[in-house]
Design a protein around this motif. Structure first.
Motif, short mmCIF file in Angstrom:
data_model
loop_
_atom_site.label_atom_id
_atom_site.label_comp_id
_atom_site.label_asym_id
_atom_site.label_seq_id
_atom_site.Cartn_x
_atom_site.Cartn_y
_atom_site.Cartn_z
N ARG A 100 4.10 3.97 5.89
CA ARG A 100 2.72 3.95 5.45
C ARG A 100 1.76 4.11 6.63
NH1 ARG A 100 -0.21 5.06 1.25
NH2 ARG A 100 -0.93 6.43 2.90
N THR A 101 2.05 3.39 7.71
CA THR A 101 1.19 3.46 8.89
C THR A 101 1.20 4.86 9.49
OG1 THR A 101 1.61 1.13 9.38
CG2 THR A 101 0.78 2.49 11.18
N GLY A 156 0.79 -1.22 0.00
CA GLY A 156 0.00 0.00 0.00
C GLY A 156 0.82 1.27 0.00
N ARG A 181 6.76 -0.27 5.77
CA ARG A 181 5.40 -0.39 6.29
C ARG A 181 5.13 0.66 7.38
NH1 ARG A 181 2.38 -4.98 5.90
NH2 ARG A 181 4.27 -6.24 5.61
N ALA A 217 1.90 7.67 7.96
CA ALA A 217 1.23 8.59 7.04
C ALA A 217 -0.29 8.47 7.16
CB ALA A 217 1.67 8.31 5.61
N ASP A 218 -0.79 7.25 7.31
CA ASP A 218 -2.23 7.05 7.45
C ASP A 218 -2.76 7.74 8.70
OD1 ASP A 218 -2.42 5.62 5.11
OD2 ASP A 218 -2.29 3.65 6.09
N ARG A 219 -1.98 7.69 9.77
CA ARG A 219 -2.41 8.36 11.00
C ARG A 219 -2.47 9.87 10.82
NH1 ARG A 219 1.39 4.75 15.07
NH2 ARG A 219 0.04 2.90 15.15
N VAL A 224 -2.92 11.42 7.98
CA VAL A 224 -4.05 11.70 7.09
C VAL A 224 -5.35 11.76 7.89
CG1 VAL A 224 -5.47 10.76 5.23
CG2 VAL A 224 -2.99 10.78 5.01
N GLY A 225 -5.51 10.83 8.83
CA GLY A 225 -6.71 10.83 9.65
C GLY A 225 -6.85 12.10 10.47
#
Length: 251
Positions: free
Chosen positions: A193-194, A155, A190, A196-198, A200-201
């Motif tokens: 990515r994790t 991802g 990984r 960055a997702d946080r 983004v949230g």
């Protein structure tokens, strides 16, 4: 209290002593109470103001710099102009030798995505500028197809449904190629990515009230805010990594 830069004749303003970033902040907060040092640094990084530097690296602002900052902040707050439009207006005044201190931002039509009709858009959050096929992405980034497949599985790189890749995918792939030269493999990414997702949230919660509005000015403001958040996030991440590596480097 010192006289505001905008009310000074240019020759008087240029004769005033230079100010520290804290002094500039005090001047600006009279009219812009929400402005922060991080905001001033961001505007500098965007090329909208260029303070002088002392031998020790400290910023020193002239009254012309303060006038530019007032102009930028007014344009953002009162007219919701994107930074690229403000930058264009400042460039016009720079070319003419005028100071923005006594100028008002020019109101322009802004499209629903923050674009100005007839103007070539610059790279911004949510506005990919290129479309690359799989082989093009591999050739331009320096990674191989198996690495790209692994990045997609994790991802880290995402293609549009038809299989096209945008400029952010190219940036990511090139960064991965650079990290690979130091021994980092896709599986090590990984955590990126994790994290960055946080982020983004968190940022999505801040942007949602503006992004949900149908008003073009509000949506343009949301896009500009997203750019600022991304830039500040990059600064924070880089600083935290530098601090964390000090013990390893023996500093």
């Amino acid at each position: 209290m010192n006289e505001p830069a905008a009310s000074m004749p240019p020759e008087v303003a240029r004769a005033q002593p230079l100010m520290s970033i804290g002094e500039v902040l005090g001047q600006l907060r009279v009219d812009f109470p929400d402005v922060t040092i991080s905001k001033l640094r961001f505007l500098e990084a965007e090329g909208l103001v260029e303070p002088q530097r002392t031998a020790a690296g400290y910023r020193k602002y002239s009254w012309d710099d303060v006038a530019r900052l007032r102009f930028v902040l007014s344009a953002q707050r009162d007219q919701y102009l994107p930074l690229r439009v403000i930058r264009d207006q400042l460039a016009q005044w720079d070319a003419s030798g005028e100071s923005p201190g006594r100028q008002r931002p020019t109101l322009v039509a802004v499209g629903p995505d923050g674009e100005v009709p007839g103007r070539v858009p610059e790279e911004s959050v949510g506005s990919p500028q290129v479309r690359l096929g799989r082989l093009d992405l591999v050739a331009r980034s320096g990674i191989d197809e198996s690495t790209l497949g692994e990045l997609e599985r994790l991802g880290v790189v995402v293609s549009d449904p038809p299989g096209w890749y945008d400029d952010d995918a190219l940036i990511i792939a090139r960064a991965v190629a650079g990290l690979a030269a130091y021994g980092l493999e896709p599986r090590h990414l990984r955590a990126f990515r994790t994290a960055a997702d946080r982020e983004v949230g968190l940022f999505a919660q801040l942007l949602a009230p503006l992004a949900r509005q149908s008003d073009p000015a509000a949506r343009a403001r949301a896009a500009e805010t997203a750019r600022e958040l991304v830039a500040l996030s990059q600064q924070l991440h880089a600083a935290l990594v530098r601090v964390g590596l000090r013990s390893t480097l023996g500093r």
